[in-house]
Write a protein that holds these residues in place. Structure first.
Motif, short mmCIF file in Angstrom:
data_model
loop_
_atom_site.label_atom_id
_atom_site.label_comp_id
_atom_site.label_asym_id
_atom_site.label_seq_id
_atom_site.Cartn_x
_atom_site.Cartn_y
_atom_site.Cartn_z
N ASP A 89 -11.40 4.07 4.34
CA ASP A 89 -10.32 5.06 4.36
C ASP A 89 -9.32 4.81 3.24
OD1 ASP A 89 -11.44 6.25 6.62
OD2 ASP A 89 -10.09 5.23 8.02
N ALA A 90 -8.93 3.54 3.06
CA ALA A 90 -7.96 3.18 2.02
C ALA A 90 -8.53 3.44 0.63
CB ALA A 90 -7.54 1.72 2.17
N VAL A 91 -9.81 3.12 0.43
CA VAL A 91 -10.46 3.34 -0.87
C VAL A 91 -10.50 4.83 -1.18
CG1 VAL A 91 -12.73 3.24 -2.01
CG2 VAL A 91 -11.78 1.20 -0.94
N GLU A 92 -10.87 5.62 -0.19
CA GLU A 92 -10.92 7.07 -0.42
C GLU A 92 -9.54 7.61 -0.76
OE1 GLU A 92 -12.50 11.18 1.67
OE2 GLU A 92 -13.07 9.25 2.54
N ASP A 93 -8.52 7.12 -0.06
CA ASP A 93 -7.15 7.55 -0.33
C ASP A 93 -6.70 7.09 -1.71
OD1 ASP A 93 -4.53 8.63 0.44
OD2 ASP A 93 -3.91 6.52 0.52
N TYR A 94 -6.89 5.81 -2.02
CA TYR A 94 -6.40 5.26 -3.29
C TYR A 94 -7.05 5.95 -4.49
CZ TYR A 94 -5.02 2.07 -6.96
OH TYR A 94 -4.48 1.56 -8.11
N PHE A 95 -8.33 6.16 -4.42
CA PHE A 95 -9.04 6.78 -5.55
C PHE A 95 -9.06 8.30 -5.44
CE2 PHE A 95 -10.90 2.44 -5.61
CZ PHE A 95 -10.39 2.07 -6.85
N ARG A 96 -8.23 8.81 -4.54
CA ARG A 96 -8.05 10.25 -4.37
C ARG A 96 -9.40 10.98 -4.26
NH1 ARG A 96 -3.21 10.42 -8.75
NH2 ARG A 96 -1.75 9.27 -7.47
N SER A 97 -10.20 10.47 -3.36
CA SER A 97 -11.52 11.03 -3.08
C SER A 97 -12.37 11.18 -4.33
CB SER A 97 -11.40 12.36 -2.34
OG SER A 97 -10.70 12.19 -1.13
#
Length: 186
Positions: A89-97
């Motif tokens: 979830d954090a990776v998807e958020d940080y890299f803006r999907s």
């Protein structure tokens, strides 16, 4: 936000976005002043070491974000499955999907890598080790190799989704990694 009200953290975040857009070597001081609203004198007041110091502080800022939201939770969580789900979830958020490049990865790919080698290596090592620790606690076999594969896969998905102008590819790859790690946990 007016430059006078810009916090140091906000300035660093804006500088990071300029580095993402132009690369470290391609970033000019004028691009940084435009993005931050700070004049050259103010920039050198905040960053007397110039662009190299800005690069160091941007990488430290990224590292602090990942330490708080990804590495520490993976290392410390009692429930590895939920910690790994939170990582995705954090990776998807940080890299803006998939719409935002990995600046540390970009630094690793050009001459900038030598200048910031310890920070670049530290970022990837910390991520792999934290994920491997969570996988091992969850009973996954070959936890370290699987963690390396996942981090490499995330980085590759970022590059490929950007190259193909398909952010959905990043999301699809994350979903596949989520499923694979869920299956790998005992």
């Amino acid at each position: 936000m007016p430059a006078a009200l810009l916090s140091r953290e906000d300035a660093i975040a804006r500088i990071a976005e300029v580095f993402r857009e132009y690369g470290f070597a391609g970033t000019s001081l004028s691009a940084i002043t435009e993005a931050t609203g700070l004049g050259k004198g103010s920039l050198y007041n905040h960053f007397p070491g110039g662009k190299d110091q800005m690069g160091d502080e941007v990488l430290a800022h990224i590292d602090a974000w990942f330490e708080a939201r990804i590495y520490a939770p993976l290392r410390q969580a009692g429930n590895p499955r939920s910690a790994i789900a939170a990582m995705f979830d954090a990776v998807e958020d940080y890299f803006r999907s998939g719409r935002r490049i990995c600046l540390v990865g970009a630094f690793a790919l050009d001459a900038t890598r030598d200048r910031f080698a310890a920070k670049v290596q530290g970022y990837f090592t910390a991520w792999i080790e934290a994920l491997a620790a969570a996988l091992a606690r969850g009973g996954a076999h070959d936890a370290h190799a699987l963690a390396e594969e996942v981090v490499a896969g995330i980085q590759g998905a970022l590059v490929l989704s950007r190259a193909l102008s398909d952010p959905g590819l990043f999301k699809r790859q994350l979903a596949q990694w989520r499923q694979r790690l869920n299956t790998a946990l005992a």
